[in-house]
Scaffold this motif. Structure first.
Motif, PDB file in Angstrom:
ATOM      1  N   THR A 186      16.902   1.214  -7.830  1.00 42.49           N
ATOM      2  CA  THR A 186      16.307   0.446  -8.923  1.00 42.49           C
ATOM      3  C   THR A 186      15.262   1.300  -9.617  1.00 42.49           C
ATOM      4  N   GLN A 187      15.164   1.143 -10.944  1.00 38.84           N
ATOM      5  CA  GLN A 187      14.199   1.896 -11.738  1.00 38.84           C
ATOM      6  C   GLN A 187      13.470   0.939 -12.669  1.00 38.84           C
ATOM      7  N   GLY A 188      12.467   0.264 -12.111  1.00 39.44           N
ATOM      8  CA  GLY A 188      11.683  -0.687 -12.880  1.00 39.44           C
ATOM      9  C   GLY A 188      10.690  -1.386 -11.980  1.00 39.44           C
ATOM     10  N   ALA A 189       9.626  -1.917 -12.555  1.00 42.71           N
ATOM     11  CA  ALA A 189       8.614  -2.638 -11.784  1.00 42.71           C
ATOM     12  C   ALA A 189       9.196  -3.925 -11.212  1.00 42.71           C
ATOM     13  N   VAL A 240       6.312  -0.048  -9.814  1.00 37.26           N
ATOM     14  CA  VAL A 240       5.241  -0.786  -9.154  1.00 37.26           C
ATOM     15  C   VAL A 240       5.812  -2.047  -8.508  1.00 37.26           C
ATOM     16  N   ALA A 241       5.375  -2.322  -7.287  1.00 34.92           N
ATOM     17  CA  ALA A 241       5.757  -3.539  -6.561  1.00 34.92           C
ATOM     18  C   ALA A 241       7.258  -3.648  -6.346  1.00 34.92           C
ATOM     19  N   ALA A 300       2.720   1.564  -6.666  1.00 33.12           N
ATOM     20  CA  ALA A 300       1.777   0.771  -5.877  1.00 33.12           C
ATOM     21  C   ALA A 300       2.462  -0.475  -5.344  1.00 33.12           C
ATOM     22  N   ASN A 301       2.056  -0.893  -4.157  1.00 32.35           N
ATOM     23  CA  ASN A 301       2.568  -2.108  -3.501  1.00 32.35           C
ATOM     24  C   ASN A 301       4.060  -2.030  -3.204  1.00 32.35           C
ATOM     25  N   ALA A 302       4.623  -0.838  -3.220  1.00 28.73           N
ATOM     26  CA  ALA A 302       6.062  -0.664  -3.011  1.00 28.73           C
ATOM     27  C   ALA A 302       6.306  -0.148  -1.598  1.00 28.73           C
ATOM     28  N   ALA A 303       6.373  -1.056  -0.638  1.00 29.79           N
ATOM     29  CA  ALA A 303       6.639  -0.686   0.745  1.00 29.79           C
ATOM     30  C   ALA A 303       8.086  -0.228   0.892  1.00 29.79           C
ATOM     31  N   ALA A 304       8.350   0.540   1.949  1.00 31.25           N
ATOM     32  CA  ALA A 304       9.706   1.039   2.164  1.00 31.25           C
ATOM     33  C   ALA A 304      10.546   0.064   2.978  1.00 31.25           C
ATOM     34  N   VAL A 305      10.122  -0.272   4.204  1.00 34.75           N
ATOM     35  CA  VAL A 305      10.897  -1.152   5.090  1.00 34.75           C
ATOM     36  C   VAL A 305       9.960  -2.205   5.667  1.00 34.75           C
ATOM     37  N   THR A 361      16.046   8.880   9.799  1.00 30.21           N
ATOM     38  CA  THR A 361      15.747   8.246   8.518  1.00 30.21           C
ATOM     39  C   THR A 361      14.517   8.898   7.902  1.00 30.21           C
ATOM     40  N   THR A 362      14.620   9.238   6.633  1.00 30.80           N
ATOM     41  CA  THR A 362      13.472   9.735   5.882  1.00 30.80           C
ATOM     42  C   THR A 362      12.874   8.588   5.080  1.00 30.80           C
ATOM     43  N   ILE A 363      11.597   8.273   5.342  1.00 34.95           N
ATOM     44  CA  ILE A 363      10.871   7.226   4.619  1.00 34.95           C
ATOM     45  C   ILE A 363       9.763   7.890   3.834  1.00 34.95           C
ATOM     46  N   ASP A 364       9.729   7.644   2.521  1.00 35.62           N
ATOM     47  CA  ASP A 364       8.764   8.306   1.649  1.00 35.62           C
ATOM     48  C   ASP A 364       8.246   7.310   0.630  1.00 35.62           C
ATOM     49  N   THR A 365       6.921   7.100   0.575  1.00 33.33           N
ATOM     50  CA  THR A 365       6.328   6.204  -0.411  1.00 33.33           C
ATOM     51  C   THR A 365       5.210   6.912  -1.158  1.00 33.33           C
ATOM     52  N   SER A 366       5.017   6.541  -2.427  1.00 30.25           N
ATOM     53  CA  SER A 366       3.953   7.103  -3.262  1.00 30.25           C
ATOM     54  C   SER A 366       3.269   5.963  -3.997  1.00 30.25           C
ATOM     55  N   GLY A 367       2.080   5.586  -3.548  1.00 29.91           N
ATOM     56  CA  GLY A 367       1.353   4.523  -4.217  1.00 29.91           C
ATOM     57  C   GLY A 367       0.430   3.793  -3.279  1.00 29.91           C
ATOM     58  N   ALA A 368      -0.591   3.161  -3.836  1.00 29.26           N
ATOM     59  CA  ALA A 368      -1.520   2.356  -3.039  1.00 29.26           C
ATOM     60  C   ALA A 368      -0.792   1.190  -2.399  1.00 29.26           C
ATOM     61  N   ASN A 369      -1.157   0.863  -1.179  1.00 26.09           N
ATOM     62  CA  ASN A 369      -0.589  -0.281  -0.443  1.00 26.09           C
ATOM     63  C   ASN A 369       0.910  -0.152  -0.232  1.00 26.09           C
ATOM     64  N   ALA A 370       1.446   1.067  -0.332  1.00 24.58           N
ATOM     65  CA  ALA A 370       2.884   1.289  -0.170  1.00 24.58           C
ATOM     66  C   ALA A 370       3.145   1.683   1.279  1.00 24.58           C
TER      67      ALA A 370
END
Length: 463
Positions: A186-189, A240-241, A300-305, A361-370
């Motif tokens: 997905t590519q959007g907030a 975001v989110a 931001a706020n975009a958790a992985a799992v 598994t590679t888990i990678d997040t970029s953002g606050a609260n992610a």
């Protein structure tokens, strides 16, 4: 209103299978919808120019009438692709709902999820090796829901309220499996990758392309079924989110509220979760398995799992503001006012997240609260509240993480496997495993670098 006030009746079984070849190019143009809804409902869409907002209110749920159960829903996609381009253009939505509801793409200033009619949301099964890609705000890849008591998927630009559905508004098992070429992107907030929900007591998912004024979660007497997600292909979100993988088994009503804004004048953030005044609100077991692939987010706020099993009402609440602000105020409650719940039901292994089964598994997040990976078993109501903004600081007026009275019980939680987890952001926890009795969860608030907040936070149950 999506829901009737007349007679009852059961939904029939619905099946969708084959090789996908779907491309859409407009707002509200969902790739595929598969529904079995009893109590009235379906799909309500309205588009009147980019960003149009309608005054008035929308309700997903019946306000009267006889009871009935949703039918079983099965989806089996083998190869091909689904591509959407537009706001609220989800890739695949699969629902079994009792008590009215479905999908609302009408951006109103007031939204109610949940009704006044009981019934069982039935078993939902999704198996996909089809590539699913969405380009747009509030456009998730896969949404699978079993809901008792009314609800579904909606968008809103104002106040969100979750009604208290009647006793017996239960839900059943939800299983989502992706394999082979079935990558989700997905590519959007506020555009989740995979969202699987079994919710007893009404609720679902609300996505706000602008700021939501607030959310109030009601009280329902119901239990939820098990949820299983097997991720065998990449899941990547950019926005975001936009959580990559989220599974929820929630008894007592609730679900997801996710919004984003760019509003310097938005300085007050508030969310309240008050569960049912009753005992035995049992959530089902929650399991997530990832394999030799990548789960990544950027925002931001975009958790992985994230896996949640919550008794007595629960939420994943996300609110993000990208505009520069001054001081802000935050009020938040995670817990129930009265009563009790049993996060995870009677399961010996209530929450099980297994990362890197058969590989890494590679888990990678970029953002606050992610957050990287979160496993939550919470009895007594709770979940996650993530608030991200560009404030210089502010006050926490009241924040309580805990059940006020009652005796909720969190069950066993395991987070295991082989994974490379990288997070790049304020409050972005790498791995969290929680078993919490008497309500609570995670409250994360971020501002500009060096922002300081004053006020009081209570961790634990209060009288």
């Amino acid at each position: 209103q999506l829901g009737q006030s007349g007679g009852g009746g059961n939904g029939r079984a619905v099946t969708l299978s084959g090789t996908a070849s779907i491309i859409t190019h407009a707002d509200n143009a969902i790739g595929a919808v598969v529904q079995s809804v009893t109590g009235g409902g379906g799909v309500a869409l309205a588009a009147a120019g980019s960003g149009a907002i309608f005054s008035g209110s929308t309700r997903l749920g019946a306000t009267g009438g006889g009871t009935g159960d949703g039918g079983t829903v099965n989806v089996n996609l083998t190869g091909g692709r689904i591509v959407t381009n537009g706001f609220n253009a989800h890739g695949l939505v699969v629902q079994s709902i009792a008590g009215g509801g479905g999908i609302s793409g009408i951006r109103t200033t007031s939204l109610m999820l949940g009704g006044a009619v009981a019934g069982y949301g039935n078993t939902v099964t999704v198996s996909s090796s089809s590539a699913i890609t969405t380009y747009g705000t509030s456009a998730s890849g896969i949404i699978a829901q079993s809901i008792g008591g009314g609800g579904g998927v909606a968008t809103s630009d104002g106040q969100v309220n979750f009604a208290g559905a009647p006793s017996g508004s239960n839900s059943r098992r939800v299983l989502v499996t992706t394999t082979g070429a079935g990558a989700v992107q997905t590519q959007g907030a506020t555009s989740f990758g995979i969202l699987a929900q079994s919710i007893g007591g009404g609720g679902g998912a609300v996505f706000g392309p602008n700021r939501l004024l607030g959310a109030n979660f009601g009280a329902s007497v119901a239990y939820a079924g098990d949820v299983g997600i097997d991720v065998g292909a990449n899941v990547i979100t950019t926005g975001v989110a936009s959580v990559a993988v989220l599974g929820q088994s929630i008894a007592g009503g609730g679900g997801v509220v996710a919004s984003t804004a760019a509003d310097a004048g938005f300085t007050s953030y508030a969310v309240g979760l008050n569960g049912a005044n009753a005992s035995g609100l049992n959530a089902g077991a929650m399991s997530i398995t990832t394999r030799n692939q990548t789960v990544a987010t950027a925002g931001a706020n975009a958790a992985a799992v994230v896996g949640q099993s919550i008794g007595a009402g629960g939420t994943f609440f996300s609110q993000a503001n990208t505009a520069s602000q001054g001081a802000v105020s935050v009020t938040a409650y995670l817990g129930t006012a009265y009563g009790s719940g049993n996060g995870g039901g009677d399961q010996a292994d209530a929450i099980r997240i297994a990362l890197g089964t058969g590989g890494v598994t590679t888990i990678d997040t970029s953002g606050a609260n992610a957050f990287g990976a979160v496993a939550q078993a919470v009895g007594g109501g709770g979940g996650i509240i993530a608030i991200s903004n560009q404030a210089t600081g502010g006050t926490v007026g009241t924040a309580i993480l805990g059940q006020r009275g009652g005796s909720g019980t969190g069950m066993a939680t395991t987070l295991t496997g082989t994974a490379n987890i990288v997070t790049r952001g304020t409050n972005a926890l790498g791995a969290v495993a929680q078993s919490i009795s008497n309500g609570g969860g995670i409250l994360a608030v971020s501002g500009q670098s060096g922002a300081a907040f004053t006020g009081n936070v209570t961790l634990g149950a209060t009288a």
